[in-house]
Design an enzyme around this catalytic site. Sequence first.
Site, PDB file in Angstrom:
ATOM      1  N   GLY A  31       7.290  12.478 -10.388  1.00 35.62           N
ATOM      2  CA  GLY A  31       7.403  11.404 -11.362  1.00 35.62           C
ATOM      3  C   GLY A  31       8.119  10.167 -10.862  1.00 35.62           C
ATOM      4  O   GLY A  31       8.361  10.003  -9.677  1.00 35.62           O
ATOM      5  N   HIS A  34       5.265   5.256  -8.562  1.00 32.35           N
ATOM      6  CA  HIS A  34       5.168   3.931  -7.939  1.00 32.35           C
ATOM      7  C   HIS A  34       3.797   3.815  -7.293  1.00 32.35           C
ATOM      8  O   HIS A  34       2.974   4.739  -7.377  1.00 32.35           O
ATOM      9  CB  HIS A  34       6.309   3.728  -6.944  1.00 32.35           C
ATOM     10  CG  HIS A  34       6.453   4.837  -5.937  1.00 32.35           C
ATOM     11  ND1 HIS A  34       5.476   5.117  -4.999  1.00 32.35           N
ATOM     12  CD2 HIS A  34       7.432   5.761  -5.740  1.00 32.35           C
ATOM     13  CE1 HIS A  34       5.856   6.130  -4.256  1.00 32.35           C
ATOM     14  NE2 HIS A  34       7.041   6.558  -4.686  1.00 32.35           N
ATOM     15  N   GLY A  36       2.768   4.146  -4.376  1.00 30.39           N
ATOM     16  CA  GLY A  36       2.411   5.235  -3.451  1.00 30.39           C
ATOM     17  C   GLY A  36       1.715   6.364  -4.200  1.00 30.39           C
ATOM     18  O   GLY A  36       0.639   6.836  -3.814  1.00 30.39           O
ATOM     19  N   HIS A  37       2.336   6.796  -5.302  1.00 30.31           N
ATOM     20  CA  HIS A  37       1.718   7.846  -6.132  1.00 30.31           C
ATOM     21  C   HIS A  37       0.350   7.389  -6.648  1.00 30.31           C
ATOM     22  O   HIS A  37      -0.597   8.160  -6.701  1.00 30.31           O
ATOM     23  CB  HIS A  37       2.594   8.163  -7.350  1.00 30.31           C
ATOM     24  CG  HIS A  37       3.963   8.697  -7.032  1.00 30.31           C
ATOM     25  ND1 HIS A  37       5.108   8.009  -7.333  1.00 30.31           N
ATOM     26  CD2 HIS A  37       4.355   9.850  -6.454  1.00 30.31           C
ATOM     27  CE1 HIS A  37       6.163   8.734  -6.967  1.00 30.31           C
ATOM     28  NE2 HIS A  37       5.736   9.850  -6.425  1.00 30.31           N
ATOM     29  N   GLN A  61      13.471  23.228  -5.343  1.00 23.90           N
ATOM     30  CA  GLN A  61      13.408  22.593  -4.018  1.00 23.90           C
ATOM     31  C   GLN A  61      14.610  21.707  -3.731  1.00 23.90           C
ATOM     32  O   GLN A  61      14.663  21.026  -2.715  1.00 23.90           O
ATOM     33  CB  GLN A  61      12.091  21.832  -3.839  1.00 23.90           C
ATOM     34  CG  GLN A  61      11.953  20.583  -4.685  1.00 23.90           C
ATOM     35  CD  GLN A  61      10.534  20.050  -4.659  1.00 23.90           C
ATOM     36  OE1 GLN A  61       9.596  20.688  -5.136  1.00 23.90           O
ATOM     37  NE2 GLN A  61      10.352  18.867  -4.084  1.00 23.90           N
ATOM     38  N   GLY A 147       0.879  12.745   0.151  1.00 28.60           N
ATOM     39  CA  GLY A 147       1.153  11.519   0.908  1.00 28.60           C
ATOM     40  C   GLY A 147       1.667  11.809   2.312  1.00 28.60           C
ATOM     41  O   GLY A 147       2.456  12.732   2.510  1.00 28.60           O
ATOM     42  N   LYS A 149       3.752  10.024   3.638  1.00 28.05           N
ATOM     43  CA  LYS A 149       5.181   9.694   3.525  1.00 28.05           C
ATOM     44  C   LYS A 149       6.050  10.937   3.752  1.00 28.05           C
ATOM     45  O   LYS A 149       7.093  10.862   4.379  1.00 28.05           O
ATOM     46  CB  LYS A 149       5.420   9.091   2.137  1.00 28.05           C
ATOM     47  CG  LYS A 149       6.836   9.135   1.616  1.00 28.05           C
ATOM     48  CD  LYS A 149       7.660   8.066   2.245  1.00 28.05           C
ATOM     49  CE  LYS A 149       9.107   8.004   1.813  1.00 28.05           C
ATOM     50  NZ  LYS A 149       9.637   8.993   0.947  1.00 28.05           N
ATOM     51  N   GLN A 153       6.107  17.897   4.701  1.00 33.71           N
ATOM     52  CA  GLN A 153       5.558  18.558   3.508  1.00 33.71           C
ATOM     53  C   GLN A 153       4.034  18.686   3.635  1.00 33.71           C
ATOM     54  O   GLN A 153       3.458  19.741   3.336  1.00 33.71           O
ATOM     55  CB  GLN A 153       5.913  17.755   2.259  1.00 33.71           C
ATOM     56  CG  GLN A 153       5.206  18.208   1.000  1.00 33.71           C
ATOM     57  CD  GLN A 153       5.736  17.486  -0.222  1.00 33.71           C
ATOM     58  OE1 GLN A 153       6.813  17.817  -0.706  1.00 33.71           O
ATOM     59  NE2 GLN A 153       5.013  16.521  -0.717  1.00 33.71           N
ATOM     60  N   MET A 184       7.644   3.147   0.067  1.00 35.63           N
ATOM     61  CA  MET A 184       7.950   3.303  -1.359  1.00 35.63           C
ATOM     62  C   MET A 184       8.454   4.714  -1.620  1.00 35.63           C
ATOM     63  O   MET A 184       7.936   5.684  -1.068  1.00 35.63           O
ATOM     64  CB  MET A 184       6.712   3.037  -2.200  1.00 35.63           C
ATOM     65  CG  MET A 184       6.359   1.580  -2.209  1.00 35.63           C
ATOM     66  SD  MET A 184       5.144   1.256  -3.494  1.00 35.63           S
ATOM     67  CE  MET A 184       4.895  -0.478  -3.207  1.00 35.63           C
TER      68      MET A 184
END
Length: 284
Positions: A31, A34, A36-37, A61, A147, A149, A153, A184
């Site tokens: 949530g 931005h 990027g999401h 996490q 992503g 980013k 992950q 971002m």
Amino acid sequence: MKRIESVREMQDLAGRLRREGRRIAFVPTMGYLHEGHLSLIDEARKAGDVVVVSVFVNPTQFGPGEDFDVYPRDISGDETKAAGRGADILFHPSAREMYPGEPLTRVHVEKITEVLCGARRRGHFSGVATVVTKLFNIVRPHAAVFGQKDAQQAAVIMTMVRDLNMDVEIRIVPTVREKDGLAMSSRNVRLSPEQRKHAVMLSKVLFGLRDTIRPDTAVEPLLKEAEATLSGLPGAELEYLEMRSFPGLEPVERFDRDAVIALAVRFGEVRLIDNILLKNDLDS
Ligand code: AMP
């Protein structure tokens, strides 16, 4: 856009959509959405015909003393943004809904979770792998979008899906950046104006390395120089700056295969990560 908070309701709807022959594309997030999401939602719209976005700040996490309690949250803003970008369903379960009893099962990806962020955030990636597995079982996506980013992950999810034969197509979307290059992140709002000013150096250092490193370059001295630049930023504490193969995350001394240069820097309480992919096209 439909908002769903119950696991059962989401699973039932996913089952119904699948029986109707619809293709479900899924964007898991924590949530505070931005651009990027939202670029992940754009990709999801290409990957399927029903787009599900989840917003869930997953407690398992976060380690003790990490920023779970202060992680930015704005579900009504998220709802407007996701709907505006064409998402069909917002899945927003509570922690109690996701973890009604003490969970005794965890998904653990070995080796690649022991380096970079995994070495500093013990248990973080098994929290991620476990919640993503749960979300896949609830949303039942044909495709899921993540992503670049969060490069480690992405590597962990791709490995998990391969190793466990999960029937989900994984798509990775390039990092979306602010005009000055800062990646971002929902955490950027927690930077002071002074910290925000210095944070621009993270991407500058990565771009500089990308533009300098060639297959015959000795990487170590360049990384040392970049480390000195980042460690010298006022108020910043460098956690790591490393070049590794991607997605295997093996140490590399030369850019002789696809690689990632990844870093983590702390500005006070705010921990930022960034990375840049180096594509090696020698063998193509
Ligand atoms: P988060 O909400 O931080 O857990 O991120 C949810 C998803 O959005 C993950 O797959 C992230 O890698 C991705 N993401 C976060 N920031 C960016 C960005 N700046 N560009 C592209 N994807 C991003």
